[in-house]
Design an enzyme around this catalytic site. Structure first.
Site, PDB file in Angstrom:
ATOM      1  N   ARG A 158       0.796  -1.471  -0.108  1.00  0.00           N
ATOM      2  CA  ARG A 158       0.141   0.006   0.130  1.00  0.00           C
ATOM      3  C   ARG A 158       0.870   1.227   0.468  1.00  0.00           C
ATOM      4  O   ARG A 158       0.644   2.047  -0.689  1.00  0.00           O
ATOM      5  CB  ARG A 158      -1.244   0.700   1.081  1.00  0.00           C
ATOM      6  CG  ARG A 158      -2.427  -0.515   0.987  1.00  0.00           C
ATOM      7  CD  ARG A 158      -2.950  -1.216   2.537  1.00  0.00           C
ATOM      8  NE  ARG A 158      -1.603  -2.940   3.086  1.00  0.00           N
ATOM      9  CZ  ARG A 158      -2.005  -3.704   2.901  1.00  0.00           C
ATOM     10  NH1 ARG A 158      -2.483  -4.049   1.322  1.00  0.00           N
ATOM     11  NH2 ARG A 158      -0.693  -4.482   3.096  1.00  0.00           N
ATOM     12  N   THR A 159       2.156   1.777   0.835  1.00  0.00           N
ATOM     13  CA  THR A 159       2.485   2.865   1.185  1.00  0.00           C
ATOM     14  C   THR A 159       3.136   2.867  -0.314  1.00  0.00           C
ATOM     15  O   THR A 159       3.380   4.298  -0.618  1.00  0.00           O
ATOM     16  CB  THR A 159       3.643   2.544   2.465  1.00  0.00           C
ATOM     17  OG1 THR A 159       2.731   2.140   3.412  1.00  0.00           O
ATOM     18  CG2 THR A 159       4.039   4.140   2.177  1.00  0.00           C
ATOM     19  N   LYS A 219      25.651  -4.239  -0.857  1.00  0.00           N
ATOM     20  CA  LYS A 219      27.091  -4.383  -0.793  1.00  0.00           C
ATOM     21  C   LYS A 219      27.633  -3.264   0.786  1.00  0.00           C
ATOM     22  O   LYS A 219      28.781  -3.130   0.342  1.00  0.00           O
ATOM     23  CB  LYS A 219      27.558  -3.621  -1.931  1.00  0.00           C
ATOM     24  CG  LYS A 219      27.048  -4.781  -3.192  1.00  0.00           C
ATOM     25  CD  LYS A 219      27.561  -3.719  -4.360  1.00  0.00           C
ATOM     26  CE  LYS A 219      26.616  -4.105  -5.445  1.00  0.00           C
ATOM     27  NZ  LYS A 219      27.193  -3.578  -6.762  1.00  0.00           N
ATOM     28  N   ARG A 263      11.306   3.654   3.354  1.00  0.00           N
ATOM     29  CA  ARG A 263      11.334   2.682   4.486  1.00  0.00           C
ATOM     30  C   ARG A 263      12.713   1.826   4.491  1.00  0.00           C
ATOM     31  O   ARG A 263      13.085   1.758   3.576  1.00  0.00           O
ATOM     32  CB  ARG A 263      10.065   1.675   4.013  1.00  0.00           C
ATOM     33  CG  ARG A 263       9.520   0.865   4.975  1.00  0.00           C
ATOM     34  CD  ARG A 263       8.195   0.117   4.201  1.00  0.00           C
ATOM     35  NE  ARG A 263       7.439   0.997   5.079  1.00  0.00           N
ATOM     36  CZ  ARG A 263       6.103  -0.040   5.092  1.00  0.00           C
ATOM     37  NH1 ARG A 263       5.726  -1.103   4.625  1.00  0.00           N
ATOM     38  NH2 ARG A 263       5.013   1.632   5.175  1.00  0.00           N
ATOM     39  N   HIS A 316       4.953   6.218  11.403  1.00  0.00           N
ATOM     40  CA  HIS A 316       4.506   5.656   9.938  1.00  0.00           C
ATOM     41  C   HIS A 316       3.659   7.386   9.892  1.00  0.00           C
ATOM     42  O   HIS A 316       2.159   7.238   9.712  1.00  0.00           O
ATOM     43  CB  HIS A 316       4.122   3.950   9.827  1.00  0.00           C
ATOM     44  CG  HIS A 316       3.569   4.520   8.831  1.00  0.00           C
ATOM     45  ND1 HIS A 316       3.917   5.403   7.646  1.00  0.00           N
ATOM     46  CD2 HIS A 316       3.970   2.927   7.998  1.00  0.00           C
ATOM     47  CE1 HIS A 316       3.475   4.782   6.849  1.00  0.00           C
ATOM     48  NE2 HIS A 316       3.388   3.356   6.753  1.00  0.00           N
TER      49      HIS A 316
END
Length: 306
Positions: free
Chosen positions: A52-53, A81, A102, A130
């Protein structure tokens, strides 16, 4: 210096009200915004999975006439890496005008903001914040009740690790007359710093272990899943994951206009039988998320003038 959104408390109540008003206007007149971010690029840096986000941010930018780039998992980035967050941001800002990020580690978006020359939006960091989900939640509440003050909000499930819960409490505690009902097993109670936020703003709260007794007093019930990825012990997760399941039977004593919210994804904490009820607003939340993120992108890009 660019403006960032790392914590919902980075924005004042007046700024949030303006974002909600802008979102309402976008909903009413989407055609007037189709070129509002033309020739601007949004980078979505998702070091942690999301449906969703990430898609909401990308749909928001595309609907504003902008373009998108980025990655959907840490495995497809140079983080595998050993590249640092700071170096990733220094690189990506060469290609993008705004970044939504995120990350599984708390504080990573704040580190990014300290090294960024473009706006950074925290799209979720670990169990901490959030803020854009919270903006989505505030828009949902405002559309349903016409106000954000004087509401009784029940929050049920994982209140210890649930970043959506922590951000929503931080936002709603600032509005007068808000009362929180915190429903969770004792192992997943809200952390002390969240309770401190409630007290600091003068809001009230109560804690309980079952939703049945408190259901009649709620204006909104915010359900959350018990998150496997936040547990160190698989046995604890299995023992608690089905502790609080919302069914139509449990809603029999709710107020006629009470709403059920959920940041999604759900597992089984909200029965699919609830979906058909008028109180179920979690898929409306999904839809509203795009509009509030459109308003946010415009604000951070300095394109939010009427």
């Amino acid at each position: 210096m660019p403006r960032h959104l790392i914590d919902i408390q980075d924005f004042t109540q007046e700024e949030i009200a303006a974002l909600i008003a802008r979102s309402e206007d976008i909903i009413a007149r989407p055609q007037d915004y189709q070129d509002s971010a033309a020739r601007q690029k949004l980078a979505t840096l998702f070091f942690e999975p999301s449906t969703r986000t990430r898609l909401s941010f990308e749909a928001a930018m595309l609907d504003l006439g902008g373009s998108i780039l980025g990655f959907a998992s840490q495995d497809s980035s140079s983080a595998t890496k050993g590249e640092s967050v700071a170096d990733t941001i220094r690189t990506v800002q060469c290609y993008a005008d705004i970044i939504a990020m995120r990350h599984p580690k708390e504080g990573a978006p704040l580190v990014a903001a300290r090294h960024a020359t473009v706006p950074i939006i925290n799209a979720g960091d670990g169990g901490q914040n959030h803020p854009t989900q919270t903006l989505t939640d505030l828009l949902t509440l405002h559309r349903e009740f016409g106000q954000l003050h004087g509401l009784t909000i029940g929050l049920c499930g994982d209140l210890k690790f649930g970043r959506t819960v922590h951000s929503l409490i931080a936002a709603m505690a600032r509005y007068p007359g808000v009362h929180f009902v915190l429903v969770s097993p004792k192992e997943l109670v809200a952390p002390d710093y969240v309770i401190d936020v409630i007290k600091r703003h003068g809001a009230t709260y109560e804690e309980c272990r079952t939703m049945d007794a408190v259901m009649p007093k709620l204006d909104a019930l915010y359900m959350t899943r018990v998150q496997r990825e936040r547990f160190f012990n698989e046995a604890d997760y299995v023992r608690l994951k089905d502790s609080f399941i919302l069914t139509p039977d449990k809603l029999k004593h709710a107020k006629p206009n009470m709403i059920v919210m959920h940041p999604l994804p759900r597992v089984n904490e909200v029965s699919v039988l609830v979906d058909a009820l008028a109180c179920a607003k979690y898929f409306d939340q999904v839809r509203y998320g795009k509009f509030i993120r459109m308003a946010l992108i415009l604000k951070l890009l300095g394109r939010d003038a009427a």
